[in-house]
Motif scaffolding. Structure first.
Motif, PDB file in Angstrom:
ATOM      1  N   ALA A   1      -6.585  -3.906 -34.635  1.00 36.39           N
ATOM      2  CA  ALA A   1      -6.492  -3.633 -33.196  1.00 36.39           C
ATOM      3  C   ALA A   1      -7.549  -2.620 -32.765  1.00 36.39           C
ATOM      4  CB  ALA A   1      -5.093  -3.133 -32.841  1.00 36.39           C
ATOM      5  N   ASN A   2      -7.769  -1.587 -33.570  1.00 36.52           N
ATOM      6  CA  ASN A   2      -8.794  -0.586 -33.243  1.00 36.52           C
ATOM      7  C   ASN A   2     -10.177  -1.214 -33.222  1.00 36.52           C
ATOM      8  OD1 ASN A   2      -6.401   0.853 -34.343  1.00 36.52           O
ATOM      9  ND2 ASN A   2      -7.633   2.670 -33.970  1.00 36.52           N
ATOM     10  N   ARG A   3     -10.443  -2.047 -34.202  1.00 36.60           N
ATOM     11  CA  ARG A   3     -11.756  -2.697 -34.284  1.00 36.60           C
ATOM     12  C   ARG A   3     -11.983  -3.616 -33.086  1.00 36.60           C
ATOM     13  NH1 ARG A   3     -15.682  -4.452 -38.192  1.00 36.60           N
ATOM     14  NH2 ARG A   3     -16.326  -6.606 -37.838  1.00 36.60           N
ATOM     15  N   ALA A   4     -10.944  -4.361 -32.690  1.00 35.35           N
ATOM     16  CA  ALA A   4     -11.082  -5.286 -31.564  1.00 35.35           C
ATOM     17  C   ALA A   4     -11.368  -4.534 -30.268  1.00 35.35           C
ATOM     18  CB  ALA A   4      -9.813  -6.128 -31.421  1.00 35.35           C
TER      19      ALA A   4
ATOM     20  N   LYS B   1     -25.869   2.721 -28.365  1.00 31.78           N
ATOM     21  CA  LYS B   1     -27.217   2.143 -28.405  1.00 31.78           C
ATOM     22  C   LYS B   1     -27.322   0.984 -29.392  1.00 31.78           C
ATOM     23  CE  LYS B   1     -29.575   6.494 -27.228  1.00 31.78           C
ATOM     24  NZ  LYS B   1     -30.480   7.555 -27.760  1.00 31.78           N
ATOM     25  N   HIS B   2     -26.599   1.069 -30.505  1.00 31.15           N
ATOM     26  CA  HIS B   2     -26.740   0.072 -31.572  1.00 31.15           C
ATOM     27  C   HIS B   2     -25.489  -0.790 -31.728  1.00 31.15           C
ATOM     28  CE1 HIS B   2     -30.505   1.947 -32.941  1.00 31.15           C
ATOM     29  NE2 HIS B   2     -29.911   3.096 -32.699  1.00 31.15           N
ATOM     30  N   SER B   3     -24.679  -0.850 -30.690  1.00 30.45           N
ATOM     31  CA  SER B   3     -23.397  -1.554 -30.787  1.00 30.45           C
ATOM     32  C   SER B   3     -23.546  -3.024 -31.145  1.00 30.45           C
ATOM     33  CB  SER B   3     -22.631  -1.429 -29.464  1.00 30.45           C
ATOM     34  OG  SER B   3     -23.359  -2.045 -28.407  1.00 30.45           O
ATOM     35  N   GLN B   4     -24.674  -3.632 -30.782  1.00 31.94           N
ATOM     36  CA  GLN B   4     -24.852  -5.059 -31.034  1.00 31.94           C
ATOM     37  C   GLN B   4     -25.067  -5.384 -32.513  1.00 31.94           C
ATOM     38  OE1 GLN B   4     -24.613  -6.851 -27.790  1.00 31.94           O
ATOM     39  NE2 GLN B   4     -23.905  -4.751 -27.650  1.00 31.94           N
ATOM     40  N   LYS B   5     -25.235  -4.351 -33.349  1.00 28.86           N
ATOM     41  CA  LYS B   5     -25.482  -4.568 -34.777  1.00 28.86           C
ATOM     42  C   LYS B   5     -24.329  -4.096 -35.663  1.00 28.86           C
ATOM     43  CE  LYS B   5     -30.440  -3.618 -34.110  1.00 28.86           C
ATOM     44  NZ  LYS B   5     -31.560  -2.731 -34.532  1.00 28.86           N
ATOM     45  N   LEU B   6     -23.363  -3.407 -35.090  1.00 31.02           N
ATOM     46  CA  LEU B   6     -22.403  -2.668 -35.907  1.00 31.02           C
ATOM     47  C   LEU B   6     -21.205  -3.477 -36.375  1.00 31.02           C
ATOM     48  CD1 LEU B   6     -22.363   0.730 -33.964  1.00 31.02           C
ATOM     49  CD2 LEU B   6     -23.763   0.059 -35.925  1.00 31.02           C
ATOM     50  N   PHE B   7     -21.010  -4.665 -35.844  1.00 29.43           N
ATOM     51  CA  PHE B   7     -19.826  -5.438 -36.200  1.00 29.43           C
ATOM     52  C   PHE B   7     -20.181  -6.650 -37.053  1.00 29.43           C
ATOM     53  CE2 PHE B   7     -18.732  -2.942 -32.523  1.00 29.43           C
ATOM     54  CZ  PHE B   7     -17.488  -2.439 -32.865  1.00 29.43           C
TER      55      PHE B   7
END
Length: 405
Positions: free
Chosen positions: A213-216, A277-283
């Protein structure tokens, strides 16, 4: 086209088709959770040096050692109110995320508003909106009764009232260590230049250890803040300005003030700015984690159980979404992380036991235009793109040639 998958009539049924490179990672998480956790922890310790006590804390094997408030922290009475069965102040759940997504979706349409997340909203309107969300209501935020600053402030309040920070207390010290990662000079000495590549790798591993849930919710939130920062020429909110607004709500230990954090305050603020800034790479799972997971299941060609098939279905869904993301990126679209987070959440809800709560959550997803839909639901032109994509996923499931290595 929503999906860049071409299905050939001449394709043999025995030909393996891999839709999502993270499938085996999810399979490992589902079937061998201890192996999955140990794999991630061993690689985290390779990247960051956590003392024994802090590493035990990350594992959940030791009591939390966090900064303690040295002053009297007084919360406004508005923030103290707790009603039975509410989402504000309660542990994070799928139902809570489904309700809060109404705020996130609305804010995503108002990113141009100057001072978004900085300018406070009207407390009376916020209280009314809060009570409606606590009651499980579907809210028409486009009615004109509420304004972007009301909604943005309430989103921060929701995050601030969670029993523990969204990034969790267990991960607090790991985030501080990641913020200290720097490049080395020719003599092997530390410089002041951040080692962004290793920071991203460490965060990818750490995020995989978060509760689902936290990750989502973190995916949804960081994507919203990333899109907000992209319009800083209009809203005057850079990634660092947004970090100042959100760090107290998603990473600060509970019931502490800025004075209690002392030298760590800048690390925390810069760390949250880095996430934005880098959210598009972190998951994404690091390549070596994907390879390791795939090798563990190299002898399994097809799902062997109902649970395996359910997991396989979820992996295919995310794989198709990845194909959609590639197409959207070519067209300039950048909504993929929002769709990924919603899809992960929907898959989790769809596997819940049949109950009134489950039906309510499904209805909430359908109303919000979530990319995964029930085929029996009528199409809404307003969300035709999302619905047709969900239909495509359902159709793709029916092809018999879908097999695994």
């Amino acid at each position: 086209m929503l999906c860049n998958i071409i299905i050939s009539q001449e394709m043999h049924q025995t030909q393996p088709v891999i839709f999502n490179p993270d499938f085996f990672v999810e399979k490992l998480r589902h079937e061998r959770p201890q192996v999955f956790t140990e794999l991630l922890l061993s690689n985290i310790t390779r990247l960051i040096d956590l003392p024994g006590a802090e590493f035990s804390q990350l594992q959940g094997e030791a009591d939390l050692k966090l900064p303690v408030s040295t002053g009297f922290l007084r919360l406004p009475s508005f923030l103290k109110r707790k009603e039975k069965g509410v989402i504000f102040g309660a542990p994070l759940t799928e139902e809570g995320i489904a309700q809060i997504y109404q705020l996130i979706e609305y804010l995503g349409k108002n990113l141009h508003v100057e001072g978004l997340f900085r300018v406070p909203g009207n407390s009376i309107r916020q209280q009314a909106l809060r009570e409606m969300l606590n009651g499980g209501a579907d809210i028409d935020l486009e009615s004109g009764d509420y304004y972007p600053h009301d909604v943005a402030t309430l989103l921060k309040i929701f995050l601030g009232e969670l029993p523990e920070p969204l990034l969790t207390h267990r991960h607090y010290h790991a985030h501080l260590k990641i913020a200290e990662m720097t490049l080395l000079d020719e003599k092997g000495n530390k410089t002041c230049v951040p080692n962004k590549e290793r920071q991203i790798e460490a965060l990818q591993l750490l995020f995989m250890l978060l509760p689902p849930a936290n990750r989502a919710l973190l995916k949804l939130l960081l994507d919203l803040l990333y899109q907000t920062a992209k319009q800083q020429d209009k809203n005057k909110m850079s990634a660092f300005n947004l970090a100042l607004m959100f760090a107290p709500h998603i990473i600060w230990p509970k019931n502490v003030t800025a004075n209690d954090l002392q030298d760590n305050l800048n690390k925390l603020n810069n760390g949250i700015a880095f996430l934005i800034k880098h959210s598009q790479k972190l998951f994404r799972a690091p390549p070596y984690i994907k390879d390791h997971a795939r090798m563990l299941f190299a002898g399994s060609n097809t799902p062997q159980s109902k649970d395996d098939m359910a997991l396989y279905t979820g992996a295919v869904s995310r794989g198709l979404l990845s194909s959609k993301r590639n197409s959207d990126e070519q067209c300039g679209g950048e909504q993929q992380h929002t769709h990924e987070a919603l899809r992960d959440l929907f898959i989790h809800v769809s596997h819940m036991p049949e109950s009134a709560k489950k039906k309510k959550l499904i209805r909430q997803f359908n109303k919000q235009g979530t990319p995964v839909r029930e085929l029996s639901k009528p199409s809404n032109p307003k969300h035709s793109r999302s619905r047709s994509f969900g239909g495509l996923i359902k159709v793709c499931f029916s092809f018999k040639f879908m097999q695994l290595y």
